[in-house]
Scaffold this motif. Sequence first.
Motif, short mmCIF file in Angstrom:
data_model
loop_
_atom_site.label_atom_id
_atom_site.label_comp_id
_atom_site.label_asym_id
_atom_site.label_seq_id
_atom_site.Cartn_x
_atom_site.Cartn_y
_atom_site.Cartn_z
N CYS A 119 0.83 -1.20 0.00
CA CYS A 119 0.00 0.00 0.00
C CYS A 119 0.87 1.25 0.00
O CYS A 119 0.53 2.26 -0.64
CB CYS A 119 -0.94 0.01 1.20
SG CYS A 119 -2.42 -1.02 0.99
N TRP A 120 1.99 1.21 0.69
CA TRP A 120 2.88 2.37 0.74
C TRP A 120 3.35 2.74 -0.67
O TRP A 120 3.28 3.89 -1.07
CB TRP A 120 4.07 2.06 1.64
CG TRP A 120 5.13 3.12 1.67
CD1 TRP A 120 6.35 3.08 1.08
CD2 TRP A 120 5.06 4.39 2.34
NE1 TRP A 120 7.05 4.23 1.32
CE2 TRP A 120 6.28 5.07 2.10
CE3 TRP A 120 4.08 5.03 3.11
CZ2 TRP A 120 6.55 6.33 2.60
CZ3 TRP A 120 4.35 6.29 3.62
CH2 TRP A 120 5.57 6.92 3.35
N GLN A 121 3.83 1.75 -1.44
CA GLN A 121 4.30 2.08 -2.78
C GLN A 121 3.15 2.56 -3.66
O GLN A 121 3.34 3.42 -4.53
CB GLN A 121 5.04 0.90 -3.41
CG GLN A 121 4.22 -0.38 -3.65
CD GLN A 121 3.47 -0.41 -4.97
OE1 GLN A 121 3.90 0.20 -5.96
NE2 GLN A 121 2.34 -1.10 -4.99
N ALA A 122 1.94 2.06 -3.41
CA ALA A 122 0.79 2.51 -4.21
C ALA A 122 0.42 3.95 -3.88
O ALA A 122 0.14 4.76 -4.78
CB ALA A 122 -0.40 1.58 -3.97
N TRP A 123 0.39 4.30 -2.60
CA TRP A 123 0.09 5.68 -2.21
C TRP A 123 1.16 6.63 -2.74
O TRP A 123 0.85 7.74 -3.18
CB TRP A 123 0.02 5.80 -0.68
CG TRP A 123 -1.29 5.42 -0.07
CD1 TRP A 123 -1.60 4.26 0.58
CD2 TRP A 123 -2.50 6.21 -0.03
NE1 TRP A 123 -2.89 4.28 1.02
CE2 TRP A 123 -3.47 5.46 0.66
CE3 TRP A 123 -2.83 7.47 -0.51
CZ2 TRP A 123 -4.76 5.93 0.89
CZ3 TRP A 123 -4.12 7.94 -0.29
CH2 TRP A 123 -5.06 7.18 0.40
N GLN A 124 2.43 6.22 -2.70
CA GLN A 124 3.49 7.09 -3.19
C GLN A 124 3.41 7.29 -4.69
O GLN A 124 3.74 8.36 -5.21
CB GLN A 124 4.87 6.51 -2.82
CG GLN A 124 5.10 6.31 -1.34
CD GLN A 124 4.74 7.54 -0.53
OE1 GLN A 124 5.31 8.61 -0.73
NE2 GLN A 124 3.80 7.40 0.38
N TYR A 125 2.97 6.26 -5.40
CA TYR A 125 2.90 6.35 -6.86
C TYR A 125 1.82 7.32 -7.32
O TYR A 125 2.06 8.18 -8.16
CB TYR A 125 2.66 4.96 -7.45
CG TYR A 125 2.60 4.97 -8.95
CD1 TYR A 125 3.75 5.19 -9.70
CD2 TYR A 125 1.39 4.75 -9.63
CE1 TYR A 125 3.70 5.20 -11.09
CE2 TYR A 125 1.34 4.76 -11.00
CZ TYR A 125 2.50 4.99 -11.73
OH TYR A 125 2.44 5.00 -13.10
N ASP A 126 0.62 7.20 -6.77
CA ASP A 126 -0.47 8.10 -7.17
C ASP A 126 -1.57 8.02 -6.13
O ASP A 126 -2.31 7.04 -6.06
CB ASP A 126 -1.03 7.71 -8.55
CG ASP A 126 -1.90 8.79 -9.16
OD1 ASP A 126 -2.60 9.49 -8.40
OD2 ASP A 126 -1.87 8.95 -10.39
N THR A 127 -1.69 9.09 -5.34
CA THR A 127 -2.71 9.09 -4.30
C THR A 127 -4.12 9.04 -4.87
O THR A 127 -5.03 8.49 -4.26
CB THR A 127 -2.58 10.35 -3.41
OG1 THR A 127 -2.69 11.51 -4.22
CG2 THR A 127 -1.26 10.37 -2.68
N THR A 128 -4.33 9.59 -6.08
CA THR A 128 -5.68 9.61 -6.63
C THR A 128 -6.19 8.21 -6.94
O THR A 128 -7.40 7.99 -6.99
CB THR A 128 -5.73 10.48 -7.90
OG1 THR A 128 -4.85 9.95 -8.90
CG2 THR A 128 -5.33 11.91 -7.60
#
Length: 348
Positions: A71-80
Motif C-alpha cells: 500500500c505504501w508504494q501505491a500511495w506514493q505512486y499516485d494518491t488519486t
Amino acid sequence: MSTLTRPRRLPLVAWLLAAGAIAVLLLTTVLAAPASAHGSVVDPASRNYGCWQRWGNDFQNPAMATQDPMCWQAWQYDTTAMWNWNGLYREGVAGNHQAAIPDGQLCSAGHTGDGRYNSLDAVGAWKTTSVANSFRVRLWDQASHGADYIRVYVTKQGFDALSKPLAWSDLEQVGQIGNTPASQWTPESQGVSIQIPANAPGRTGRHIVYTIWQASHSDQSYYLCSDVDFGGGSTTPPTTPPPTTPPPAPAGCAASYKSTGQWPGGFQGEVEVTAGSSAIQGWTVTWTLAGGQQISSAWNATVTTSGSTVTARNASYNGALAAGAKATFGLTGSGSNSTPTLSCTATA
C-alpha cells in the motif's frame, strides 16, 4: 480557455467562515468519495479499496512503509488511485477482456486512467483476507449501475503471487452471475451491493481473486484484484518490503481546499498543496467547477479553465517542495461557494 494570474494576494473578505465550519470543509474534502461514484469489490477488499480503507485517514504516515509496504508504494505512486478506488474500469471493451488487458497489467485494467492505477500491478506481499474454499465476493455499486454479468476468477494452485506478475493463464473461473439490475441488489446507505458465490477447491495459501464486473452502464468493465489466504494464516506482510518488481519512484502530493470568504454571487478560497514523502519539483491541482461557477482571479498559481475543468499549476517560485512541505494559492470566483474534490499530481 482562459489563463488567470494575479501577482498579489487579495485581502480577506470581512465575513470569513467560522473556524469550525472550515475544519469540517477541509475534512470533507480529504475524505469525500470521488464525485463520479462507481464501485469496487469490498470483501475480500480490492487492492486500492483496502489501501484506502486502512490508510485514507493517515496516508502520509511513514509507518505504512513497514506495516503495509505494498500500500505504501501505491500511495506514493499516485494518491488519486486510492481516493478513486471506485473508478478502476475501461470503456468500449465489448467483452474482449483478454485482448484489452495485457498479461502483467490485469490489476491496473491495462494501465487504465492514464496509468493512475499502475502500482496495483506491483508484485509482492499485498495484505490478504482469509477465506474458505467456498466463499462470497461482495461488490459495492455506489451509482446503482447493476450488472450485465460478474465473473470471479482465482489463481491456480501453485501460482506464486510473491514473485510472478498476474497473467490470464494463471486464472480459473470459480463463480459468475448473469444480468442483474440494481433493483435486485441489496440496498446500502450509499448505493447497493451484491454477493457472488465462488468455489475454489484445492486452494491453499496466498492467491489472487480477480473479478470482472460488466456494469449495465454504457460499456464499462471493471477489473479488480483482491488478495486472499485460503485456510487462514497471517495476513501481515513482512517488515521488509518484498516486491520483486521495483516500485515506482515515490513522488506525490495532496491538496485541500478551504473557503476564506463568500458574498452574494461570489466567493474566495485557498488551496493548500502538500508534498508526499519525497521532494517534488512541481505540482498541478485539478477540479471541476460546480454549476454556474466561474474563476475570476488567482494568485500564487497559474490557473486555467476549460469548460468546467480547472487546472492550477505552481508558480515559478513555489513548485519545488521538500518532503512534507506545503504551498498555498488563492482564488476568487463567481457563483455559489462549494467545496470541490481536488486531484493533485506531482512532478518528481
